[in-house]
Motif scaffolding. Structure first.
Motif, PDB file in Angstrom:
ATOM      1  N   VAL A 250       0.807  -1.222   0.000  1.00 47.75           N
ATOM      2  CA  VAL A 250       0.000   0.000   0.000  1.00 47.75           C
ATOM      3  C   VAL A 250       0.839   1.272   0.000  1.00 47.75           C
ATOM      4  O   VAL A 250       0.594   2.180  -0.809  1.00 47.75           O
ATOM      5  N   PRO A 251       1.855   1.415   0.869  1.00 48.61           N
ATOM      6  CA  PRO A 251       2.628   2.669   0.875  1.00 48.61           C
ATOM      7  C   PRO A 251       3.318   2.952  -0.458  1.00 48.61           C
ATOM      8  O   PRO A 251       3.388   4.108  -0.891  1.00 48.61           O
ATOM      9  N   TYR A 253       2.343   2.033  -3.464  1.00 52.31           N
ATOM     10  CA  TYR A 253       1.355   2.404  -4.486  1.00 52.31           C
ATOM     11  C   TYR A 253       0.751   3.777  -4.209  1.00 52.31           C
ATOM     12  O   TYR A 253       0.683   4.630  -5.102  1.00 52.31           O
ATOM     13  N   TYR A 254       0.324   4.013  -2.974  1.00 65.79           N
ATOM     14  CA  TYR A 254      -0.426   5.227  -2.654  1.00 65.79           C
ATOM     15  C   TYR A 254       0.430   6.376  -2.125  1.00 65.79           C
ATOM     16  O   TYR A 254      -0.020   7.526  -2.117  1.00 65.79           O
ATOM     17  N   ALA A 258      -1.751   6.838   1.459  1.00 63.90           N
ATOM     18  CA  ALA A 258      -2.019   5.481   1.933  1.00 63.90           C
ATOM     19  C   ALA A 258      -2.999   5.452   3.097  1.00 63.90           C
ATOM     20  O   ALA A 258      -3.862   4.565   3.181  1.00 63.90           O
ATOM     21  N   THR A 262      -6.932   3.265   3.007  1.00 60.45           N
ATOM     22  CA  THR A 262      -7.240   2.082   3.806  1.00 60.45           C
ATOM     23  C   THR A 262      -8.342   2.322   4.835  1.00 60.45           C
ATOM     24  O   THR A 262      -8.617   1.459   5.671  1.00 60.45           O
TER      25      THR A 262
END
Length: 300
Positions: A250-251, A253-254, A258, A262
């Motif tokens: 996640v970190p 990609y976003y 992030a 989520t």
């Protein structure tokens, strides 16, 4: 009433202007630019110059009105904490001007402020003062000025959408285009509540006309649309793959987004609907995403 409206040329505020005028109110709209002033004049509103960075300018605008609706917010998420603190200062400055009067003061917050235990649906009657989200500062400022005799009510926003903007989903779409695929986390079970922008604008007007000091309203038409449904709708519209991420991915990609990506933010608007006689009629979130007005076309 003569209503001082901050954010009057913004995504939501620009829809509130005709709602108020059609209902017989005068609008004194905040803007910082000549372009914004021209937009307000065309809409039938009066123009007031000021900025969020100078709260006293907004306080002077509030002094000229019978009621205040505060929707302006700096949506630069790279400075989110500082922008929440700035909103706190604005609310306090306007509150100082309204103290001791019966003038309605509607402030804006997010539905997440009504969260309970993880997975519970956010409710209007609940305020989580321990919420990690700094957006709570807006409601805390509202409580502080209410204690000084200000007639405050709160409108809490979900993902407010049309075919051009969709709240926090808009930056997620930008990230998806840059990465070349749309992502959700794990099974994509996180939920986001939503409402069409025209329904939200009508809610602000109803909250003003039926003003109740201390009320908190959830502008929620849909209680929870799953992250996977949202991602799949974006993927179909942009013509790009949809993938599941692990928590560890996640970190990367976003990035700085992030934390928002989520969140599980289901919220109820049932109490709001009952007390304001508010019935949402606009398109649902997935429909607007399927008809996304993406001028650059599919990302292939």
């Amino acid at each position: 009433m003569r209503v001082f409206l901050t954010g009057a040329t913004g995504f939501i505020g620009s829809r509130i202007v005709p709602e108020l005028i059609t209902a017989g109110h005068e609008v004194l709209g905040l803007t910082r630019s000549d372009e914004g002033a021209a937009t307000l004049i065309r809409a039938g509103a009066q123009v007031y110059r000021g900025t969020l960075e100078d709260p006293e300018t907004l306080a002077r605008g509030a002094a000229q009105a019978d009621a205040v609706i505060h929707t302006a917010f700096d949506h630069d998420f790279s400075n989110f904490v500082a922008n929440c603190e700035k909103d706190q200062r604005v609310i306090e400055a306007i509150g100082d001007t309204l103290a001791g009067s019966d003038k309605p003061f509607l402030i804006t917050s997010g539905v997440g402020m009504g969260n309970g235990a993880p997975g519970e649906t956010a409710l209007e009657q609940r305020f989580d003062r321990n919420n990690a989200n700094p957006r709570k500062l807006s409601e805390m400022a509202g409580e502080a000025v209410a204690a000084r005799g200000v007639s405050v009510a709160v409108v809490r926003l979900p993902q407010v959408h049309d075919t051009q903007r969709q709240g926090l989903i808009t930056p997620m779409i930008e990230i998806a285009r840059a990465r070349g695929f749309v992502a959700y986390v794990g099974e994509g079970a996180e939920r986001w509540s939503a409402a069409h922008v025209t329904d939200v604008a009508r809610l602000y007007r109803l909250a003003l006309d039926r003003h109740a000091a201390g009320a908190r309203y959830n502008a929620v038409a849909e209680e929870g649309v799953s992250a996977r449904q949202i991602a799949e709708a974006i993927g179909r519209r942009l013509g790009i793959p949809v993938r599941s991420l692990t928590a560890e991915q996640v970190p990367q990609y976003y990035g700085a987004f992030a934390h928002f990506a989520t969140m599980d933010l289901p919220a109820s608007g049932q109490w709001t609907r009952k007390h304001l006689d508010w019935t949402p009629t606009g398109p649902v979130l997935l429909s607007d995403l399927e008809h996304l007005n993406d001028k650059s076309g599919p990302a292939r």
